[in-house]
Design a protein around this motif. Structure first.
Motif, PDB file in Angstrom:
ATOM      1  N   THR A 154       0.836  -1.208   0.000  1.00  0.00           N
ATOM      2  CA  THR A 154       0.000   0.000   0.000  1.00  0.00           C
ATOM      3  C   THR A 154       0.864   1.249   0.000  1.00  0.00           C
ATOM      4  O   THR A 154       0.589   2.216  -0.702  1.00  0.00           O
ATOM      5  N   TYR A 155       1.956   1.210   0.795  1.00  0.00           N
ATOM      6  CA  TYR A 155       2.865   2.357   0.862  1.00  0.00           C
ATOM      7  C   TYR A 155       3.518   2.610  -0.492  1.00  0.00           C
ATOM      8  O   TYR A 155       3.610   3.744  -0.958  1.00  0.00           O
ATOM      9  N   ILE A 156       3.952   1.514  -1.135  1.00  0.00           N
ATOM     10  CA  ILE A 156       4.603   1.646  -2.446  1.00  0.00           C
ATOM     11  C   ILE A 156       3.631   2.224  -3.468  1.00  0.00           C
ATOM     12  O   ILE A 156       3.970   3.101  -4.254  1.00  0.00           O
ATOM     13  N   ASN A 157       2.373   1.719  -3.427  1.00  0.00           N
ATOM     14  CA  ASN A 157       1.367   2.225  -4.363  1.00  0.00           C
ATOM     15  C   ASN A 157       1.068   3.697  -4.105  1.00  0.00           C
ATOM     16  O   ASN A 157       0.874   4.478  -5.035  1.00  0.00           O
ATOM     17  N   HIS A 158       1.025   4.061  -2.797  1.00  0.00           N
ATOM     18  CA  HIS A 158       0.767   5.461  -2.446  1.00  0.00           C
ATOM     19  C   HIS A 158       1.908   6.342  -2.942  1.00  0.00           C
ATOM     20  O   HIS A 158       1.682   7.440  -3.460  1.00  0.00           O
ATOM     21  N   LYS A 159       3.135   5.834  -2.810  1.00  0.00           N
ATOM     22  CA  LYS A 159       4.293   6.587  -3.280  1.00  0.00           C
ATOM     23  C   LYS A 159       4.223   6.773  -4.791  1.00  0.00           C
ATOM     24  O   LYS A 159       4.544   7.836  -5.320  1.00  0.00           O
ATOM     25  N   ALA A 160       3.778   5.715  -5.474  1.00  0.00           N
ATOM     26  CA  ALA A 160       3.638   5.801  -6.934  1.00  0.00           C
ATOM     27  C   ALA A 160       2.594   6.843  -7.315  1.00  0.00           C
ATOM     28  O   ALA A 160       2.749   7.574  -8.291  1.00  0.00           O
ATOM     29  N   GLU A 161       1.520   6.921  -6.499  1.00  0.00           N
ATOM     30  CA  GLU A 161       0.482   7.920  -6.761  1.00  0.00           C
ATOM     31  C   GLU A 161       1.043   9.328  -6.610  1.00  0.00           C
ATOM     32  O   GLU A 161       0.735  10.223  -7.393  1.00  0.00           O
ATOM     33  N   LEU A 162       1.879   9.514  -5.563  1.00  0.00           N
ATOM     34  CA  LEU A 162       2.479  10.827  -5.356  1.00  0.00           C
ATOM     35  C   LEU A 162       3.380  11.200  -6.524  1.00  0.00           C
ATOM     36  O   LEU A 162       3.411  12.349  -6.965  1.00  0.00           O
ATOM     37  N   ASN A 163       4.114  10.207  -7.038  1.00  0.00           N
ATOM     38  CA  ASN A 163       5.004  10.464  -8.165  1.00  0.00           C
ATOM     39  C   ASN A 163       4.234  10.784  -9.437  1.00  0.00           C
ATOM     40  O   ASN A 163       4.777  11.358 -10.374  1.00  0.00           O
ATOM     41  N   SER A 164       2.954  10.374  -9.469  1.00  0.00           N
ATOM     42  CA  SER A 164       2.152  10.611 -10.674  1.00  0.00           C
ATOM     43  C   SER A 164       1.378  11.925 -10.614  1.00  0.00           C
ATOM     44  O   SER A 164       0.587  12.225 -11.499  1.00  0.00           O
ATOM     45  N   ASP A 165       1.604  12.727  -9.553  1.00  0.00           N
ATOM     46  CA  ASP A 165       0.884  13.996  -9.416  1.00  0.00           C
ATOM     47  C   ASP A 165       1.140  14.920 -10.606  1.00  0.00           C
ATOM     48  O   ASP A 165       0.227  15.578 -11.107  1.00  0.00           O
ATOM     49  N   ASN A 166       2.403  14.980 -11.044  1.00  0.00           N
ATOM     50  CA  ASN A 166       2.737  15.837 -12.184  1.00  0.00           C
ATOM     51  C   ASN A 166       2.017  15.373 -13.440  1.00  0.00           C
ATOM     52  O   ASN A 166       1.556  16.176 -14.250  1.00  0.00           O
ATOM     53  N   TYR A 167       1.932  14.040 -13.586  1.00  0.00           N
ATOM     54  CA  TYR A 167       1.227  13.459 -14.730  1.00  0.00           C
ATOM     55  C   TYR A 167      -0.242  13.875 -14.708  1.00  0.00           C
ATOM     56  O   TYR A 167      -0.802  14.272 -15.730  1.00  0.00           O
ATOM     57  N   ALA A 168      -0.866  13.811 -13.518  1.00  0.00           N
ATOM     58  CA  ALA A 168      -2.272  14.201 -13.379  1.00  0.00           C
ATOM     59  C   ALA A 168      -2.450  15.687 -13.661  1.00  0.00           C
ATOM     60  O   ALA A 168      -3.422  16.097 -14.307  1.00  0.00           O
ATOM     61  N   SER A 169      -1.509  16.520 -13.184  1.00  0.00           N
ATOM     62  CA  SER A 169      -1.593  17.964 -13.407  1.00  0.00           C
ATOM     63  C   SER A 169      -1.521  18.290 -14.894  1.00  0.00           C
ATOM     64  O   SER A 169      -2.252  19.153 -15.388  1.00  0.00           O
ATOM     65  N   ASN A 170      -0.639  17.596 -15.609  1.00  0.00           N
ATOM     66  CA  ASN A 170      -0.530  17.805 -17.053  1.00  0.00           C
ATOM     67  C   ASN A 170      -1.826  17.433 -17.760  1.00  0.00           C
ATOM     68  O   ASN A 170      -2.272  18.126 -18.681  1.00  0.00           O
ATOM     69  N   ASN A 171      -2.434  16.333 -17.322  1.00  0.00           N
ATOM     70  CA  ASN A 171      -3.700  15.904 -17.924  1.00  0.00           C
ATOM     71  C   ASN A 171      -4.804  16.918 -17.658  1.00  0.00           C
ATOM     72  O   ASN A 171      -5.623  17.210 -18.538  1.00  0.00           O
TER      73      ASN A 171
END
Length: 413
Positions: A154-171
Motif C-alpha cells: 500500500t505504501y509503495i502504491n501510495h508513493k507511486a500515486e504521489l510520483n504521478s501527481d505531475n502526470y495528473a496535473s498535465n492531464n
C-alpha cells in the motif's frame, strides 16, 4: 607480596569479575527470553479464551496493532469487535517461539500461528514486540508478515500515486484547454474541428449516439437558432475519475431563441488510443429533467441492466432517500444526484466499470469540483436479494418489487 604478584592478583580479579558479569548477563537474557515466551503463550490463550481483561494487562498504553497505532483501550475494543463478529475464531501457535534480543529494553517473539475465522484457516508468521516499561514487559507491537507485506505494498502504491501527481496535473491542463477549444468550436460553429474532439460514440445530453449523429445534431441546432452564443463564465474545474477518465465542470452562459440562461455544464473525457476524447457532454438541467422522467415513469426493461436498475430505483428505501435528497437539491442547486452500476457479472454487456459476482450500485452527488458518494447498494443474483451497504460494507437486506424477478429471470439468466 612483590610487584609482579600484585599485578597477577589484580588481573585475576578483573578476569573473574568480567566472567561473572558475562555469566550474569547471559542469565538475565535467558530469564527475559523465558518471560517473553510465557507472555506470548499467555497472549495466545487470552485470544482463544476471549479473556480481554487479562489481554489488556499484556499491552502497553500505546500499541501498534497490525500497522495501526492505537491506544490500549482502542486495541481491546478492536479485539472485542473482531471476536464478536467471528464467533468461530480459534488460534494456535504451531511452531517454536523464537525470541531475539533487540536491545536491553526490547525483545521480539516470532512464531507461526494458525488462525481460524469466517470458516477459513490460514497459517502466517506472527510476531510480538515487547518493551520493558516500569520494570514489566509489555506488548508494543502485534502483527504478522502477511499484514506487513500488504501495508508495504500500500505504501509503495501510495508513493507511486504521489510520483504521478505531475502526470495528473498535465492531464488536467490538457482537459482544460480542450474544454476551451470545445466552447470556441460551438461559438464559431466549426463542426469539423468539433468532430475531432468527440469520441466515435458519445452521450450527448443523455442520448447515446455516434460522432456523426452528434455533429449532425449540432448542425441542425445552429440552423434552427441563428442567434446562438455561449461563454464559460466560471473557472473550469477538472477532476480525475480514473487514470483514463477526467471530468471538466463549469458554468456556461448560453443564448439562443432570444433567451439567455446560466447552467452547470460538464464534459467527460476518456483517453482513447493516446488522445483525450469527449465521451459525454451534458449539463445539470438536462440531467435533472431526465432523472425526473426516469423516476416518475417506468423505463422499458429491454436489457439486464434496465432490470437491475429498476430493482434498485423502485425500491422503497431508494425512492424515499431520493425524495429527501431531491428536496435538499431544490434548496441547493450546486449538485445533481446520480446512480451508476459499478460492478456486474458481465461488465461489457452491462456497461459497468468492473467485474463482480453481484450487481453493485453507487449513488452520489455530482458537484462542480468533486463527487460525494452517499449510498451503495448490491443485488445478488444468487439469492435474488437487494442489499444496502453501510460504511463498513456490511449488507442489510431491503425490500423491492418482487415482480421484477420474473423479468430478471427472463432477460438476465
Amino acid at each position: 607480596m612483590n610487584k609482579l604478584t600484585r599485578i597477577f592478583v589484580i588481573l585475576s580479579i578483573m578476569f573473574f569479575g568480567a566472567c561473572n558479569y558475562k555469566k550474569k548477563n547471559i542469565e538475565d537474557v535467558s530469564n527475559d527470553k523465558l518471560k517473553i515466551t510465557n507472555h506470548t503463550n499467555n497472549w495466545n490463550d487470552c485470544l482463544v479464551k476471549k479473556d480481554l481483561q487479562t489481554l489488556a494487562n499484556l499491552y502497553s498504553k500505546k500499541v501498534s496493532l497490525y500497522g495501526d497505532s492505537v491506544s490500549k483501550i482502542q486495541a481491546i475494543a478492536t479485539k472485542e469487535k473482531f471476536l464478536k463478529k467471528y464467533s468461530d475464531f480459534n488460534q494456535s501457535i504451531t511452531s517454536e517461539i523464537v525470541v531475539i534480543k533487540v536491545t536491553d529494553e526490547q525483545y521480539k517473539a516470532s512464531f507461526t500461528k494458525r488462525s481460524t475465522f469466517n470458516k477459513k484457516t490460514i497459517d502466517v508468521q506472527g510476531y510480538l514486540i515487547f518493551n520493558k516499561i516500569s520494570g514489566d514487559w509489555k506488548i508494543t507491537n502485534e502483527s504478522d508478515d502477511l499484514t506487513d507485506k500488504i501495508n508495504t505494498s500500500t505504501y509503495i502504491n501510495h508513493k507511486a500515486e504521489l510520483n504521478s501527481d505531475n502526470y495528473a496535473s498535465n492531464n488536467k491542463l490538457k482537459i482544460t484547454n480542450l474544454t476551451i477549444t470545445w466552447n470556441d468550436c460551438l461559438v464559431k460553429q466549426n463542426l469539423q474541428k468539433l468532430a475531432r474532439l468527440y469520441a466515435e460514440k458519445i452521450s450527448l445530453y443523455n442520448k447515446s449516439i455516434s460522432k456523426m449523429q452528434a455533429i449532425s445534431s449540432k448542425e441542425n441546432f445552429f440552423r434552427k437558432h441563428s442567434d446562438f452564443n455561449q461563454s464559460i463564465i466560471s473557472k473550469i474545474s477538472v477532476i480525475k475519475i480514473t487514470d483514463e477518465q477526467y471530468k471538466a465542470s463549469f458554468t456556461k452562459r448560453s443564448t439562443f431563441n432570444k433567451k439567455t440562461i446560466d447552467v452547470q455544464g460538464y464534459l467527460i473525457f476518456n483517453k482513447i488510443s493516446g488522445d483525450w476524447k469527449i465521451t459525454n457532454e451534458s449539463d445539470d438541467l438536462t440531467d435533472k429533467i431526465n432523472t425526473s422522467i426516469n423516476t416518475n415513469n417506468k423505463t422499458k426493461l429491454n436489457t439486464c441492466r434496465d432490470v437491475v436498475m429498476a430493482i434498485l430505483t423502485t425500491s422503497p428505501v431508494y425512492v424515499q432517500r431520493f425524495k429527501k435528497l431531491n428536496e435538499l437539491k431544490n434548496k441547493n442547486r450546486a449538485s445533481s444526484l446520480k446512480t451508476i452500476l459499478e460492478g456486474s457479472p458481465n461488465p461489457k454487456e452491462h456497461n459497468s466499470a468492473w467485474y463482480s459476482e453481484t450487481y453493485d450500485f453507487k449513488v452520489f452527488e455530482d458537484f462542480p469540483d468533486h463527487i460525494a458518494t452517499i449510498g451503495r447498494f448490491s443485488f445478488d443474483p444468487k439469492d435474488k436479494q437487494l442489499y444496502e451497504l453501510d460504511v463498513e460494507l456490511n449488507n442489510k437486506r431491503i425490500d423491492f418489487d418482487q415482480n421484477l424477478l420474473l423479468k430478471f429471470n427472463e432477460i438476465c439468466e
